[in-house]
Design a protein around this motif. Structure first.
Motif, PDB file in Angstrom:
ATOM      1  N   LEU A 197     -19.777 -26.442 -33.538  1.00  0.00           N
ATOM      2  CA  LEU A 197     -20.078 -25.244 -32.758  1.00  0.00           C
ATOM      3  C   LEU A 197     -21.583 -25.025 -32.631  1.00  0.00           C
ATOM      4  O   LEU A 197     -22.076 -24.621 -31.571  1.00  0.00           O
ATOM      5  CB  LEU A 197     -19.413 -24.025 -33.403  1.00  0.00           C
ATOM      6  N   SER A 198     -22.312 -25.302 -33.697  1.00  0.00           N
ATOM      7  CA  SER A 198     -23.772 -25.168 -33.648  1.00  0.00           C
ATOM      8  C   SER A 198     -24.376 -26.206 -32.717  1.00  0.00           C
ATOM      9  O   SER A 198     -25.270 -25.897 -31.913  1.00  0.00           O
ATOM     10  CB  SER A 198     -24.364 -25.319 -35.054  1.00  0.00           C
ATOM     11  N   TRP A 199     -23.891 -27.440 -32.809  1.00  0.00           N
ATOM     12  CA  TRP A 199     -24.433 -28.514 -31.978  1.00  0.00           C
ATOM     13  C   TRP A 199     -24.222 -28.235 -30.493  1.00  0.00           C
ATOM     14  O   TRP A 199     -25.110 -28.499 -29.675  1.00  0.00           O
ATOM     15  CB  TRP A 199     -23.774 -29.847 -32.350  1.00  0.00           C
ATOM     16  N   ILE A 200     -23.076 -27.664 -30.150  1.00  0.00           N
ATOM     17  CA  ILE A 200     -22.784 -27.426 -28.736  1.00  0.00           C
ATOM     18  C   ILE A 200     -23.640 -26.300 -28.167  1.00  0.00           C
ATOM     19  O   ILE A 200     -23.776 -26.167 -26.948  1.00  0.00           O
ATOM     20  CB  ILE A 200     -21.275 -27.151 -28.525  1.00  0.00           C
ATOM     21  N   GLY A 201     -24.224 -25.464 -29.052  1.00  0.00           N
ATOM     22  CA  GLY A 201     -25.161 -24.447 -28.582  1.00  0.00           C
ATOM     23  C   GLY A 201     -24.652 -23.024 -28.581  1.00  0.00           C
ATOM     24  O   GLY A 201     -25.305 -22.136 -28.024  1.00  0.00           O
ATOM     25  N   LEU A 202     -23.524 -22.744 -29.203  1.00  0.00           N
ATOM     26  CA  LEU A 202     -22.944 -21.400 -29.153  1.00  0.00           C
ATOM     27  C   LEU A 202     -23.853 -20.326 -29.734  1.00  0.00           C
ATOM     28  O   LEU A 202     -23.742 -19.155 -29.369  1.00  0.00           O
ATOM     29  CB  LEU A 202     -21.607 -21.367 -29.903  1.00  0.00           C
ATOM     30  N   PHE A 203     -24.751 -20.710 -30.629  1.00  0.00           N
ATOM     31  CA  PHE A 203     -25.591 -19.715 -31.302  1.00  0.00           C
ATOM     32  C   PHE A 203     -27.042 -19.759 -30.819  1.00  0.00           C
ATOM     33  O   PHE A 203     -27.918 -19.138 -31.429  1.00  0.00           O
ATOM     34  CB  PHE A 203     -25.527 -19.935 -32.818  1.00  0.00           C
ATOM     35  N   ASP A 204     -27.284 -20.469 -29.723  1.00  0.00           N
ATOM     36  CA  ASP A 204     -28.654 -20.618 -29.218  1.00  0.00           C
ATOM     37  C   ASP A 204     -29.070 -19.411 -28.376  1.00  0.00           C
ATOM     38  O   ASP A 204     -28.253 -18.833 -27.649  1.00  0.00           O
ATOM     39  CB  ASP A 204     -28.776 -21.882 -28.361  1.00  0.00           C
ATOM     40  N   ASP A 205     -30.347 -19.075 -28.447  1.00  0.00           N
ATOM     41  CA  ASP A 205     -30.900 -17.999 -27.619  1.00  0.00           C
ATOM     42  C   ASP A 205     -31.390 -18.575 -26.292  1.00  0.00           C
ATOM     43  O   ASP A 205     -32.582 -18.523 -25.965  1.00  0.00           O
ATOM     44  CB  ASP A 205     -32.034 -17.291 -28.360  1.00  0.00           C
ATOM     45  N   VAL A 206     -30.467 -19.118 -25.537  1.00  0.00           N
ATOM     46  CA  VAL A 206     -30.759 -19.715 -24.227  1.00  0.00           C
ATOM     47  C   VAL A 206     -30.027 -18.903 -23.170  1.00  0.00           C
ATOM     48  O   VAL A 206     -28.835 -18.612 -23.313  1.00  0.00           O
ATOM     49  CB  VAL A 206     -30.292 -21.185 -24.172  1.00  0.00           C
ATOM     50  N   LYS A 207     -30.742 -18.527 -22.110  1.00  0.00           N
ATOM     51  CA  LYS A 207     -30.110 -17.717 -21.067  1.00  0.00           C
ATOM     52  C   LYS A 207     -29.068 -18.518 -20.297  1.00  0.00           C
ATOM     53  O   LYS A 207     -29.269 -19.681 -19.964  1.00  0.00           O
ATOM     54  CB  LYS A 207     -31.165 -17.178 -20.102  1.00  0.00           C
ATOM     55  N   ILE A 208     -27.971 -17.848 -19.982  1.00  0.00           N
ATOM     56  CA  ILE A 208     -26.882 -18.486 -19.238  1.00  0.00           C
ATOM     57  C   ILE A 208     -27.281 -18.713 -17.782  1.00  0.00           C
ATOM     58  O   ILE A 208     -27.103 -19.803 -17.231  1.00  0.00           O
ATOM     59  CB  ILE A 208     -25.603 -17.622 -19.326  1.00  0.00           C
ATOM     60  N   GLY A 209     -27.779 -17.678 -17.132  1.00  0.00           N
ATOM     61  CA  GLY A 209     -28.273 -17.833 -15.766  1.00  0.00           C
ATOM     62  C   GLY A 209     -27.201 -17.924 -14.697  1.00  0.00           C
ATOM     63  O   GLY A 209     -27.484 -18.349 -13.576  1.00  0.00           O
ATOM     64  N   LEU A 210     -25.977 -17.529 -15.000  1.00  0.00           N
ATOM     65  CA  LEU A 210     -24.894 -17.548 -14.011  1.00  0.00           C
ATOM     66  C   LEU A 210     -24.514 -16.116 -13.642  1.00  0.00           C
ATOM     67  O   LEU A 210     -24.199 -15.315 -14.522  1.00  0.00           O
ATOM     68  CB  LEU A 210     -23.658 -18.263 -14.568  1.00  0.00           C
ATOM     69  N   LYS A 211     -24.521 -15.807 -12.352  1.00  0.00           N
ATOM     70  CA  LYS A 211     -24.145 -14.472 -11.903  1.00  0.00           C
ATOM     71  C   LYS A 211     -22.626 -14.330 -11.840  1.00  0.00           C
ATOM     72  O   LYS A 211     -21.927 -15.239 -11.406  1.00  0.00           O
ATOM     73  CB  LYS A 211     -24.725 -14.195 -10.517  1.00  0.00           C
ATOM     74  N   LYS A 212     -22.141 -13.172 -12.262  1.00  0.00           N
ATOM     75  CA  LYS A 212     -20.722 -12.816 -12.150  1.00  0.00           C
ATOM     76  C   LYS A 212     -19.813 -13.952 -12.616  1.00  0.00           C
ATOM     77  O   LYS A 212     -18.891 -14.372 -11.914  1.00  0.00           O
ATOM     78  CB  LYS A 212     -20.390 -12.422 -10.707  1.00  0.00           C
ATOM     79  N   ALA A 213     -20.075 -14.431 -13.802  1.00  0.00           N
ATOM     80  CA  ALA A 213     -19.329 -15.574 -14.338  1.00  0.00           C
ATOM     81  C   ALA A 213     -18.182 -15.117 -15.228  1.00  0.00           C
ATOM     82  O   ALA A 213     -18.287 -14.114 -15.940  1.00  0.00           O
ATOM     83  CB  ALA A 213     -20.262 -16.482 -15.123  1.00  0.00           C
TER      84      ALA A 213
END
Length: 328
Positions: A197-213
């Motif tokens: 789960l950590s490797w896939i990025g679930l806990f990363d502070d990275v913006k999703i950037g998808l509108k109305k997803a």
């Protein structure tokens, strides 16, 4: 016209019917039919803890199994697995030379009783292959609700991966997102599951950037950052059938397996096994080798014999062998 002529459905029909017809022609009575197919990453390109990369439509992977309870029959008893339990009910299969795979049940296996002439068979089960450990980790997404495609998340564009994960967990100002998730799903801190789960990025502070997803769209976006094939990566198609039958008072079993690898991220095994059967079938129809009128699926000897022969010329071959009978 021939429908269902890709890899699954398609090559699975061809290869299964060849063995089924042979068993019945020799007087055998079918007791068990199991069939699995998986689109996976080839061993030489397997460089992540999930042992998986996308080689097919990512959306279909994210939504797999979400269409309702799967159905099959086992030892004469009808079985149903609801979506929230699907990825915890798996079978392990060993493919010689390629190791172990785990399979989860795929949709409605019961409809294939009529297709394959197995109306009275006690056991029929169709499934999808992944590597061991994948399904347990995927079940986290299901349990959290991340595969839900029925509603839109508010402010999804400005949400981070970490915030996305946190939206599915109870509020607690003192616990981290990781700790809340571990408590909620009873996951040990040192579990390989948390590593995935950590490797896939679930806990990363990275913006999703998808509108109305939707949650499923966000999850797909996160996975695509890590599971996309690199330029020189190779994918792998694995197909496996198991036939249990009775002949002259003795129980027998045959297993049939096929593994084919891609060349790179463009010339994939998935593309080859989906595309080649269509091209071969078209040519055989034009030549008159296949001349049965109407809309067909590839389950007759007229279709499967020449098609399997030509697929073998392209390296798509099935290894069929007798093994000790394994019931339930």
């Amino acid at each position: 016209m021939i429908n269902e002529i890709g890899v699954d459905p398609g090559i699975d029909h061809l290869s299964a019917m060849r063995v089924l017809d042979k068993i019945r022609e020799e007087g055998g009575k079918m007791l068990i039919f199991e069939s699995f197919t998986g689109g996976l990453v080839a061993p030489e390109s397997d460089d992540n803890p999930w042992n998986y990369k996308f080689s097919w439509n990512p959306r279909n992977v994210v939504l797999a199994g979400a269409g309702g309870a799967v159905k099959f029959i086992q030892e004469g008893q009808y079985k149903y697995i609801p979506y929230h339990q699907l990825f915890r009910r798996t079978e392990l299969v060993n493919i010689e030379g390629y190791g172990r795979f785990e399979g989860y049940a795929n949709r409605d296996s019961l409809k294939y009783r009529d297709v394959y002439g197995l109306k009275d068979i006690p056991t029929i089960y169709r499934g999808t292959f992944r590597r061991p450990g994948f399904c347990r980790a995927w079940d986290v997404f299901v349990k959290l609700g991340m595969t839900d495609d029925s509603y839109v998340l508010e402010d999804s564009e400005d949400m981070t991966y970490r915030q996305f994960t946190n939206t599915f967990l109870a509020y607690n100002p003192n616990d981290s997102v990781e700790l809340k998730l571990m408590h909620y799903l009873s996951i040990p801190q040192d579990s390989e599951l948390m590593d995935k789960l950590s490797w896939i990025g679930l806990f990363d502070d990275v913006k999703i950037g998808l509108k109305k997803a939707t949650p499923a769209q966000v999850l797909q976006h996160i996975l695509e950052q890590k599971w996309t094939l690199k330029e020189d990566d190779k994918d792998m198609i694995v197909m496996y059938h198991k036939f249990g039958y009775e002949k002259e008072g003795k129980q027998k079993m045959i297993e049939s397996s096929m593994v084919t690898l891609g060349q790179n991220s463009e010339q994939t095994a998935m593309a080859r096994t989906v595309g080649l059967p269509v091209g071969i079938a078209t040519r055989l129809i034009l030549k008159g080798t296949i001349n049965t009128p109407g809309v067909q699926i590839p389950i007759t000897k007229e279709i499967y014999e020449p098609m399997l022969a030509e697929l073998e010329e392209h390296g798509i071959c099935f290894n069929e062998r007798e093994i000790s009978y394994q019931g339930y």
